[in-house]
Design a protein around this motif. Structure first.
Motif, PDB file in Angstrom:
ATOM      1  N   LEU A 106       0.852  -1.193   0.000  1.00  9.15           N
ATOM      2  CA  LEU A 106       0.000   0.000   0.000  1.00  9.15           C
ATOM      3  C   LEU A 106       0.889   1.245   0.000  1.00  9.15           C
ATOM      4  O   LEU A 106       1.887   1.296   0.706  1.00  9.15           O
ATOM      5  CB  LEU A 106      -0.887   0.018   1.243  1.00  9.15           C
ATOM      6  N   ASN A 107       0.497   2.236  -0.771  1.00  5.66           N
ATOM      7  CA  ASN A 107       1.236   3.483  -0.798  1.00  5.66           C
ATOM      8  C   ASN A 107       0.991   4.249   0.502  1.00  5.66           C
ATOM      9  O   ASN A 107      -0.145   4.590   0.833  1.00  5.66           O
ATOM     10  CB  ASN A 107       0.746   4.311  -1.994  1.00  5.66           C
ATOM     11  N   PRO A 108       2.061   4.505   1.285  1.00  8.71           N
ATOM     12  CA  PRO A 108       1.851   5.139   2.598  1.00  8.71           C
ATOM     13  C   PRO A 108       1.307   6.559   2.516  1.00  8.71           C
ATOM     14  O   PRO A 108       0.823   7.098   3.511  1.00  8.71           O
ATOM     15  CB  PRO A 108       3.263   5.125   3.214  1.00  8.71           C
ATOM     16  N   ARG A 109       1.385   7.178   1.326  1.00  8.05           N
ATOM     17  CA  ARG A 109       0.918   8.553   1.202  1.00  8.05           C
ATOM     18  C   ARG A 109      -0.509   8.662   0.690  1.00  8.05           C
ATOM     19  O   ARG A 109      -1.012   9.757   0.471  1.00  8.05           O
ATOM     20  CB  ARG A 109       1.828   9.320   0.241  1.00  8.05           C
ATOM     21  N   LEU A 110      -1.126   7.523   0.426  1.00 10.01           N
ATOM     22  CA  LEU A 110      -2.514   7.575  -0.038  1.00 10.01           C
ATOM     23  C   LEU A 110      -3.448   7.163   1.096  1.00 10.01           C
ATOM     24  O   LEU A 110      -3.167   6.206   1.812  1.00 10.01           O
ATOM     25  CB  LEU A 110      -2.728   6.605  -1.201  1.00 10.01           C
ATOM     26  N   TYR A 152      -4.649   6.861   6.903  1.00 14.99           N
ATOM     27  CA  TYR A 152      -3.517   6.374   6.123  1.00 14.99           C
ATOM     28  C   TYR A 152      -3.129   4.966   6.546  1.00 14.99           C
ATOM     29  O   TYR A 152      -3.403   4.570   7.691  1.00 14.99           O
ATOM     30  CB  TYR A 152      -2.332   7.331   6.286  1.00 14.99           C
ATOM     31  N   PRO A 153      -2.465   4.205   5.656  1.00 15.95           N
ATOM     32  CA  PRO A 153      -2.161   2.803   5.965  1.00 15.95           C
ATOM     33  C   PRO A 153      -1.466   2.580   7.313  1.00 15.95           C
ATOM     34  O   PRO A 153      -1.751   1.595   7.987  1.00 15.95           O
ATOM     35  CB  PRO A 153      -1.241   2.376   4.816  1.00 15.95           C
ATOM     36  N   HIS A 154      -0.573   3.493   7.735  1.00 14.84           N
ATOM     37  CA  HIS A 154       0.160   3.225   8.973  1.00 14.84           C
ATOM     38  C   HIS A 154      -0.744   3.220  10.194  1.00 14.84           C
ATOM     39  O   HIS A 154      -0.352   2.771  11.265  1.00 14.84           O
ATOM     40  CB  HIS A 154       1.298   4.236   9.166  1.00 14.84           C
ATOM     41  N   GLU A 155      -1.954   3.738  10.043  1.00 10.10           N
ATOM     42  CA  GLU A 155      -2.862   3.766  11.189  1.00 10.10           C
ATOM     43  C   GLU A 155      -3.615   2.447  11.372  1.00 10.10           C
ATOM     44  O   GLU A 155      -4.420   2.310  12.284  1.00 10.10           O
ATOM     45  CB  GLU A 155      -3.867   4.916  11.033  1.00 10.10           C
ATOM     46  N   PHE A 156      -3.347   1.490  10.466  1.00  8.73           N
ATOM     47  CA  PHE A 156      -4.062   0.219  10.542  1.00  8.73           C
ATOM     48  C   PHE A 156      -3.144  -0.908  10.976  1.00  8.73           C
ATOM     49  O   PHE A 156      -1.938  -0.850  10.760  1.00  8.73           O
ATOM     50  CB  PHE A 156      -4.651  -0.126   9.168  1.00  8.73           C
ATOM     51  N   GLY A 158      -1.919  -5.024  10.829  1.00  9.45           N
ATOM     52  CA  GLY A 158      -1.619  -5.910   9.700  1.00  9.45           C
ATOM     53  C   GLY A 158      -2.862  -6.536   9.084  1.00  9.45           C
ATOM     54  O   GLY A 158      -3.034  -6.561   7.871  1.00  9.45           O
ATOM     55  N   GLY A 159      -3.756  -7.043   9.933  1.00 12.06           N
ATOM     56  CA  GLY A 159      -4.967  -7.680   9.446  1.00 12.06           C
ATOM     57  C   GLY A 159      -5.856  -6.693   8.702  1.00 12.06           C
ATOM     58  O   GLY A 159      -6.412  -7.000   7.650  1.00 12.06           O
ATOM     59  N   GLN A 160      -5.960  -5.477   9.257  1.00  9.53           N
ATOM     60  CA  GLN A 160      -6.791  -4.457   8.602  1.00  9.53           C
ATOM     61  C   GLN A 160      -6.182  -4.058   7.268  1.00  9.53           C
ATOM     62  O   GLN A 160      -6.895  -3.830   6.290  1.00  9.53           O
ATOM     63  CB  GLN A 160      -6.914  -3.231   9.504  1.00  9.53           C
ATOM     64  N   ARG A 161      -4.856  -3.960   7.219  1.00  7.97           N
ATOM     65  CA  ARG A 161      -4.206  -3.608   5.958  1.00  7.97           C
ATOM     66  C   ARG A 161      -4.457  -4.663   4.900  1.00  7.97           C
ATOM     67  O   ARG A 161      -4.631  -4.351   3.739  1.00  7.97           O
ATOM     68  CB  ARG A 161      -2.709  -3.464   6.169  1.00  7.97           C
ATOM     69  N   GLN A 162      -4.456  -5.933   5.337  1.00 12.26           N
ATOM     70  CA  GLN A 162      -4.729  -6.975   4.363  1.00 12.26           C
ATOM     71  C   GLN A 162      -6.170  -6.844   3.868  1.00 12.26           C
ATOM     72  O   GLN A 162      -6.450  -7.084   2.701  1.00 12.26           O
ATOM     73  CB  GLN A 162      -4.465  -8.352   4.983  1.00 12.26           C
TER      74      GLN A 162
END
Lengths: 321, 333
Positions: A106-110, A152-156, A158-162
């Motif tokens: 995932l793009n960390p800036r999106l 943003y992705p860093h706020e999630f 591992g499971g949520q990112r997947q």
């Protein structure tokens, strides 16, 4: 059942240069070496193997993240290998990829909304307000709260990112999803959540999956049919029940017996393999598995076994059968 | 021979002091491990299992981390009382550790043989010839093929499984009383994992060492451990011998972990995952750490921290449900 995807004689050789900078000798890593299989509509095919077996490369070849050296990939009756990139692009909608590492894919800036909307916008599936609605729907579908769309992705976790990765893959209503080790980076309790989600989505949207994994327990949970890969070749393809009840190929036998079973009373006849997977630059002659196989004969050292059908549901590449 | 305690950890607390507050990574952990016994510490990422191991060897970076309370009794001494130079004599000598990723811990610019002879010369005062002979012997013990030729190789010339064997050979160099293995097989393929577990089992039996195996994989635990400690959010939530733990898990977290495993034996269409995620260690709930995810959560669990108590002979659990209710719960399922 109708065939969704047919793969025949697929090969991918990566050139590597050995020796000095100016040497002309080029060697090849035979990552995928003559692999053939089908996926039917609505089916989940598992592709298992250890590191270096070529399973990930196979997945990437299917969606043309890599170009095949040789072989045919036929999707819904259309030969994709003959297509130009422009001709192939519309097919990308139908074939989506889920990556192993939800952190780096995932793009960390999106924002999440942006990440999920990206494929929708790129393929012009929806515009304006519709995009937003679609993103909200998708987030609900994968079990994320749509209120988190602007994060943003860093706020999630591992499971949520997947889950975000899965929402992105679903955005274009694909027919086939290629999932490359989608749960191996996750903790068991979270892994079960994601496996259940993949299972539900398949029923809801009539999806087909190619599920790539090294963990046989995970594979058998989701897949009806399983293909076992070793050093660039398929060694066995079978339906789930018979693969676990009676693995035919000596490698499959070793692999199934090596899985740790969460039961301390399980007494098992373990087939302990000697050594490790050899280099795909210089694969052993004949059957690639013969140096580690306890049943190896002279024939195995010389003749490459082909995948042959042993009954209606399974095939094996071994001289024993 | 089992029964002689090798290590006894009492009420260990290792906290990290960071700008946002205090992270109670290890918060009152107690366990013991006997000679010739394999103790498994299981838990998911962030539960404190690795920090526990590092605290035993006093390898937690300070600052921000500090062991603020507890005792670590090993061979008649409290390791927390030792001076740094005394501690150095324990590390790699009486207690050794192997890690998940051997490549990070082997020196890439040094021949593997030299890395092991260094340990032997440092701790056991051997001369070059003795150390080399012993290293060769160790390579044979851990089943490295053609050991003579391998001594002068560099770590990058080894595969993942072979590097882990080198690490194990190094860890065994001084015949330690205790071997701590932190996820030793997680980075390896299953067939290689089976080989390494086999090797660890042999070490336990032949050397009568105590082994602490840290893992997230309950399958690995069932394969090799004699006793198990389950950790959640910095605390031990359950402790039992391996048979009792798998036969009759008492803590809802342990039960949840077992239910979320896909196994060939209980194949169901839907797994039963544990809902939610582990708590943020900066914001630990007031009562039971597991209460927000627990299916059997009662008002008491939210208000008061449950004690760690014996619920069956030799079987400890940190839960307000008593064993009678738990049996009722199990029967109702």
């Amino acid at each position: 059942m109708e065939k969704l995807l047919e793969v025949a004689g697929l090969k991918k050789y990566f050139p590597i240069r050995k020796g000095s900078l100016f040497s002309r000798e080029t060697k090849y890593v035979r990552a995928v070496d003559d692999v053939s299989f089908d996926i039917h509509k609505g089916e989940v095919l598992g592709l298992v193997g250890e590191s270096g077996s070529g399973k990930t490369t196979t997945g990437r070849l299917l969606v043309r993240l890599l170009k095949a050296t040789e072989g045919d990939i036929v999707f819904e009756g259309k030969d994709t290998q003959a297509m130009t990139d422009a001709q192939f692009r519309p097919l990308r909608r139908d074939m989506q990829f889920i990556f192993q590492d939800p952190y780096s894919s995932l793009n960390p800036r999106l924002t999440v909304a942006h990440a999920i909307a990206e494929p929708i916008r790129l393929h012009g599936v929806a515009t304006g307000k519709e995009v937003e609605e679609r993103v909200g729907d998708l987030m609900n579908t994968v079990g994320l709260n749509p209120r988190m769309a602007s994060r943003y992705p860093h706020e999630f976790s591992g499971g949520q990112r997947q889950r975000i990765g899965i929402a992105r893959a679903l955005a274009l209503n694909p027919k086939l999803i290629i999932a490359d080790e989608p749960v191996s980076a996750l903790d068991v309790s979270i892994q079960a959540q994601v496996l259940n989600l993949l299972h539900r989505l398949r029923d809801e949207f009539g999806l087909s999956y190619l599920f790539i994994a090294h963990d046989l327990n995970v594979v058998q949970h989701l897949c009806e049919r399983i293909a076992v890969m070793y050093l660039g070749k398929l060694v066995e393809v079978a339906d789930r029940e018979s693969l676990y009840a009676e693995p035919l190929h000596p490698y499959t036998q070793a692999l199934t017996s090596a899985i740790p079973v969460p039961n301390p009373r399980a007494k098992r006849d373990r087939v302990l393999l000697k050594g490790e997977i050899p280099s795909p630059v210089n694969p052993p002659s004949g059957c690639h598995f013969h140096p580690r196989c306890q049943f190896a004969t002279e024939q195995c050292r010389q003749v490459v076994p082909t995948l042959k059908k042993v009954n209606a549901t399974r095939s094996v590449a071994c001289h024993l059968y | 021979m089992t029964g002689t305690p090798s290590l006894n950890v009492v009420n260990l607390k290792t906290h990290f002091f960071i700008r946002e507050g205090v992270v109670r990574a290890v918060d009152g952990v107690s366990f013991s491990v006997d000679q010739g016994e394999v103790l498994g510490i299981v838990g998911e990422s962030g539960c404190g299992k690795s920090i526990t191991a590092r605290s035993i060897l006093r390898l937690v970076p300070n600052p921000p981390g500090r062991t603020v309370d507890g005792r670590i009794e090993f061979e008649g001494k409290d390791l927390l009382e030792l001076s740094e130079s005394e501690m150095r004599k324990v590390r790699g000598n009486r207690i050794s550790m192997i890690f998940q990723d051997p490549m990070t811990y082997l020196n890439p610019t040094m021949k593997v043989g030299d890395q092991i002879t260094e340990v032997l010369r440092l701790h056991l005062d051997m001369n070059e010839t003795q150390a080399r002979a012993r290293t060769l012997e160790l390579f044979r013990d851990v089943n490295i093929p053609e050991p003579e030729g391998r001594l002068d190789n560099y770590p990058h010339e080894f595969s993942g499984g072979m590097r882990q064997r080198v690490m194990i050979a190094m860890a065994l160099a001084c015949e330690p009383g205790l071997l701590i293995a932190d996820e030793p097989t997680t980075a390896l393929d299953v067939t290689v994992q089976a080989q390494i577990l086999d090797l660890l089992r042999r070490i336990r039996d032949d050397l009568n060492s105590a082994i602490i195996l840290i893992t997230h994989d309950l399958g690995v635990v069932a394969e090799i451990c004699d006793k198990v400690v389950v950790m959640y959010a910095g605390q031990v939530v359950e402790q039992a011998n391996v048979y009792d733990l798998f036969d009759e898990p008492k803590h809802p977290y342990t039960r949840g972990l077992l239910d979320s495993l896909p196994t060939p034996e209980h194949r169901v269409d839907q797994l039963k995952p544990i809902p939610g995620q582990p708590p943020d260690l900066l914001r630990i709930p007031k009562g039971c750490n597991f209460a927000p995810r627990c299916a059997y959560c009662m008002q008491k669990c939210i208000d008061e921290e449950p004690p760690f108590r014996e619920v069956a002979p030799g079987h400890m659990s940190r839960c307000w449900l008593d064993s009678v209710t738990q049996t009722a719960v199990a029967a109702a399922e």
